[in-house]
Design a protein around this motif. Sequence first.
Motif, PDB file in Angstrom:
ATOM      1  N   ASN A  19       0.838  -1.198   0.000  1.00  0.00           N
ATOM      2  CA  ASN A  19       0.000   0.000   0.000  1.00  0.00           C
ATOM      3  C   ASN A  19       0.872   1.248   0.000  1.00  0.00           C
ATOM      4  OD1 ASN A  19      -2.500  -1.252  -0.031  1.00  0.00           O
ATOM      5  ND2 ASN A  19      -2.593  -1.396   2.200  1.00  0.00           N
ATOM      6  N   ASP A  21       0.480   3.818   1.675  1.00  0.00           N
ATOM      7  CA  ASP A  21       0.531   4.477   2.984  1.00  0.00           C
ATOM      8  C   ASP A  21       1.827   4.249   3.750  1.00  0.00           C
ATOM      9  OD1 ASP A  21       0.313   1.875   3.910  1.00  0.00           O
ATOM     10  OD2 ASP A  21      -1.670   2.141   4.794  1.00  0.00           O
ATOM     11  N   ASP A  80       3.776   8.258   0.816  1.00  0.00           N
ATOM     12  CA  ASP A  80       2.335   8.487   0.859  1.00  0.00           C
ATOM     13  C   ASP A  80       2.005   9.882   0.345  1.00  0.00           C
ATOM     14  OD1 ASP A  80      -0.310   7.924   1.297  1.00  0.00           O
ATOM     15  OD2 ASP A  80      -0.236   8.198   3.468  1.00  0.00           O
ATOM     16  N   ASP A  87      -2.645   2.479  -9.586  1.00  0.00           N
ATOM     17  CA  ASP A  87      -1.528   1.785  -8.958  1.00  0.00           C
ATOM     18  C   ASP A  87      -0.295   2.006  -9.833  1.00  0.00           C
ATOM     19  OD1 ASP A  87      -3.388   0.913  -7.144  1.00  0.00           O
ATOM     20  OD2 ASP A  87      -3.498  -1.126  -7.917  1.00  0.00           O
ATOM     21  N   THR A 113       0.185   0.143  -4.418  1.00  0.00           N
ATOM     22  CA  THR A 113      -1.265   0.202  -4.544  1.00  0.00           C
ATOM     23  C   THR A 113      -1.768   1.524  -3.969  1.00  0.00           C
ATOM     24  OG1 THR A 113      -1.343  -2.193  -4.291  1.00  0.00           O
ATOM     25  CG2 THR A 113      -3.417  -0.999  -4.003  1.00  0.00           C
ATOM     26  N   ASP A 115      -3.984   4.238  -2.248  1.00  0.00           N
ATOM     27  CA  ASP A 115      -4.932   4.125  -1.138  1.00  0.00           C
ATOM     28  C   ASP A 115      -5.791   5.372  -0.970  1.00  0.00           C
ATOM     29  OD1 ASP A 115      -3.002   5.866  -0.245  1.00  0.00           O
ATOM     30  OD2 ASP A 115      -2.709   4.902   1.686  1.00  0.00           O
TER      31      ASP A 115
END
Length: 142
Positions: A19, A21, A80, A87, A113, A115
């Motif tokens: 992710n 993040d 992030d 993606d 990916t 988020d």
Amino acid sequence: DVTPVPPVVTVAVNPAAVNEDGSGTLIYTFTRTGATTDALVVSYTVGGTATSGTDFTALSGTVTIPAGQSSATVSVNPTDDSVVEPDETIILTITDTATYDVGTAGAATGTITDDDTATVTPDRERWSTRLLAPVRPPMHWQ
């Protein structure tokens, strides 16, 4: 004289996706075959749809497999952001040199990916319940 056989170097990534993040890290493992007596510097290029220095921490383009070891890793940490985007991929590809041969798995693709989600706020001026024209009753035919 016996000509030494150069090591064969491959690369793999695990996990294949993380992710955006920052809760996960893409780990690229460079593995060599053959003798491990000396350290081996492996060069690689960085490609894919993600932007180095923006979507992830910039990479050096080399990794050293220490003497006595058969592998070394490169960690890729996503950065992030709040941008809604597709993606993105990070592809590390081994560069062929005279000191080693590139194996069948000469490139590995990891995915960041996204988020982030889009927020839609209705424009009250454009989306009104007021009528813009009078409504006429239907005409009756006689």
